[in-house]
Motif scaffolding. Structure first.
Motif, PDB file in Angstrom:
ATOM      1  N   ASP A   1      -3.676   0.112  -8.994  1.00  0.00           N
ATOM      2  CA  ASP A   1      -2.828  -0.302  -7.872  1.00  0.00           C
ATOM      3  C   ASP A   1      -2.698  -1.816  -7.801  1.00  0.00           C
ATOM      4  OD1 ASP A   1      -5.669  -0.291  -6.827  1.00  0.00           O
ATOM      5  OD2 ASP A   1      -4.646  -1.087  -5.059  1.00  0.00           O
TER       6      ASP A   1
ATOM      7  N   GLU B   1      -4.008   2.372  -3.060  1.00  0.00           N
ATOM      8  CA  GLU B   1      -5.246   2.227  -3.829  1.00  0.00           C
ATOM      9  C   GLU B   1      -5.825   3.580  -4.219  1.00  0.00           C
ATOM     10  OE1 GLU B   1      -9.848   0.731  -3.266  1.00  0.00           O
ATOM     11  OE2 GLU B   1      -8.359   0.119  -1.779  1.00  0.00           O
TER      12      GLU B   1
ATOM     13  N   ALA C   1       2.145   1.281  -3.823  1.00  0.00           N
ATOM     14  CA  ALA C   1       1.083   1.550  -4.801  1.00  0.00           C
ATOM     15  C   ALA C   1      -0.242   1.703  -4.071  1.00  0.00           C
ATOM     16  CB  ALA C   1       1.002   0.416  -5.820  1.00  0.00           C
TER      17      ALA C   1
ATOM     18  N   TYR D   1      -3.560   7.407 -11.097  1.00  0.00           N
ATOM     19  CA  TYR D   1      -3.080   6.430 -12.065  1.00  0.00           C
ATOM     20  C   TYR D   1      -3.673   6.677 -13.451  1.00  0.00           C
ATOM     21  CZ  TYR D   1      -1.719   3.913  -7.846  1.00  0.00           C
ATOM     22  OH  TYR D   1      -1.161   3.575  -6.643  1.00  0.00           O
TER      23      TYR D   1
ATOM     24  N   HIS E   1      -7.782   7.267  -6.700  1.00  0.00           N
ATOM     25  CA  HIS E   1      -7.817   6.535  -7.960  1.00  0.00           C
ATOM     26  C   HIS E   1      -7.296   7.361  -9.130  1.00  0.00           C
ATOM     27  CE1 HIS E   1     -11.129   3.936  -6.010  1.00  0.00           C
ATOM     28  NE2 HIS E   1      -9.968   3.341  -5.889  1.00  0.00           N
TER      29      HIS E   1
ATOM     30  N   LYS F   1       0.719  -4.007  -7.705  1.00  0.00           N
ATOM     31  CA  LYS F   1       0.990  -4.911  -6.584  1.00  0.00           C
ATOM     32  C   LYS F   1       1.294  -6.320  -7.090  1.00  0.00           C
ATOM     33  CE  LYS F   1      -1.532  -2.232  -3.210  1.00  0.00           C
ATOM     34  NZ  LYS F   1      -2.755  -1.504  -3.178  1.00  0.00           N
TER      35      LYS F   1
ATOM     36  N   GLU G   1       0.832  -1.204   0.000  1.00  0.00           N
ATOM     37  CA  GLU G   1       0.000   0.000   0.000  1.00  0.00           C
ATOM     38  C   GLU G   1       0.867   1.254   0.000  1.00  0.00           C
ATOM     39  OE1 GLU G   1      -3.750   1.726  -0.457  1.00  0.00           O
ATOM     40  OE2 GLU G   1      -3.044  -0.316  -0.741  1.00  0.00           O
TER      41      GLU G   1
END
Length: 138
Positions: free
Chosen positions: A89, A73, A71, A79, A76, A93, A68
Motif C-alpha cells: 500500500d 493498508e 490503497a 497485494y 495485507h 500511495k 487509504e
C-alpha cells in the motif's frame, strides 16, 4: 553555476505521516548562497513522497482518508507484493503523491504561490529515510 547537495534524514513515529520540510529547504538555500536557480527536493525511498500543498491539518487528514480508500493498508494479503513485507500500500500511495518537486529560487527565496509549502509524505515509517535537496544556480 553553483551546485549544492544536502540530505535530510527523517524517522517518523507513525507508519504514515506528513511533515512540512519547507524550513529545512529554506535553510539549505541559505547555505548554498544561490540567489537565482532551482531546488529539487526528492524522497530517496520508494515508500515516501515529496509534494507541494497547503499546511492545513484537515487537508492532511483528507489525504490520509483518500489514499487509504485508494490503497488500504489491510488486509495485507490483498497485494501480490506483500510476502516478506507488508508495505505494498505504501508503494501505491507514493506513486499517487509523487517522488519530487522542483521550485524556482528568486532573490535567494523559494518562489512559491499562495499557501504553498513542501511536504514529506511517509507511508511506511518508523525507520530512517532520506530526502535529497539539490540546488543549482547562481
Amino acid at each position: 553555476m553553483k551546485s549544492y547537495r544536502k540530505e535530510l534524514v527523517i524517522n517518523t513515529n507513525k507508519r504514515r505521516e506528513y511533515i512540512n520540510i519547507t524550513p529545512s529547504v529554506i535553510e539549505a538555500i541559505k547555505e548554498s548562497n544561490v540567489k537565482e536557480g532551482f531546488v529539487l527536493v526528492n524522497a530517496m525511498n520508494i515508500t515516501a513522497s515529496v509534494f507541494i500543498n497547503d499546511d492545513e491539518h484537515g487537508l492532511h487528514q483528507d489525504f490520509e482518508n483518500w489514499l487509504e480508500t485508494l490503497a488500504p493498508e489491510k488486509p495485507h494479503n490483498r497485494y501480490h507484493h506483500n510476502g516478506y513485507e507488508d508495505n505494498a500500500d505504501a508503494h501505491l500511495k507514493r506513486q499517487v503523491m509523487g517522488r519530487e518537486v522542483v521550485v524556482a529560487i528568486t532573490n535567494g527565496k523559494l518562489d512559491f504561490g499562495t499557501w504553498e509549502q513542501i511536504f514529506y509524505g511517509e507511508y511506511d515509517g518508523k525507520r530512517n529515510k532520506r530526502v535529497l535537496i539539490k540546488i543549482i544556480g547562481e
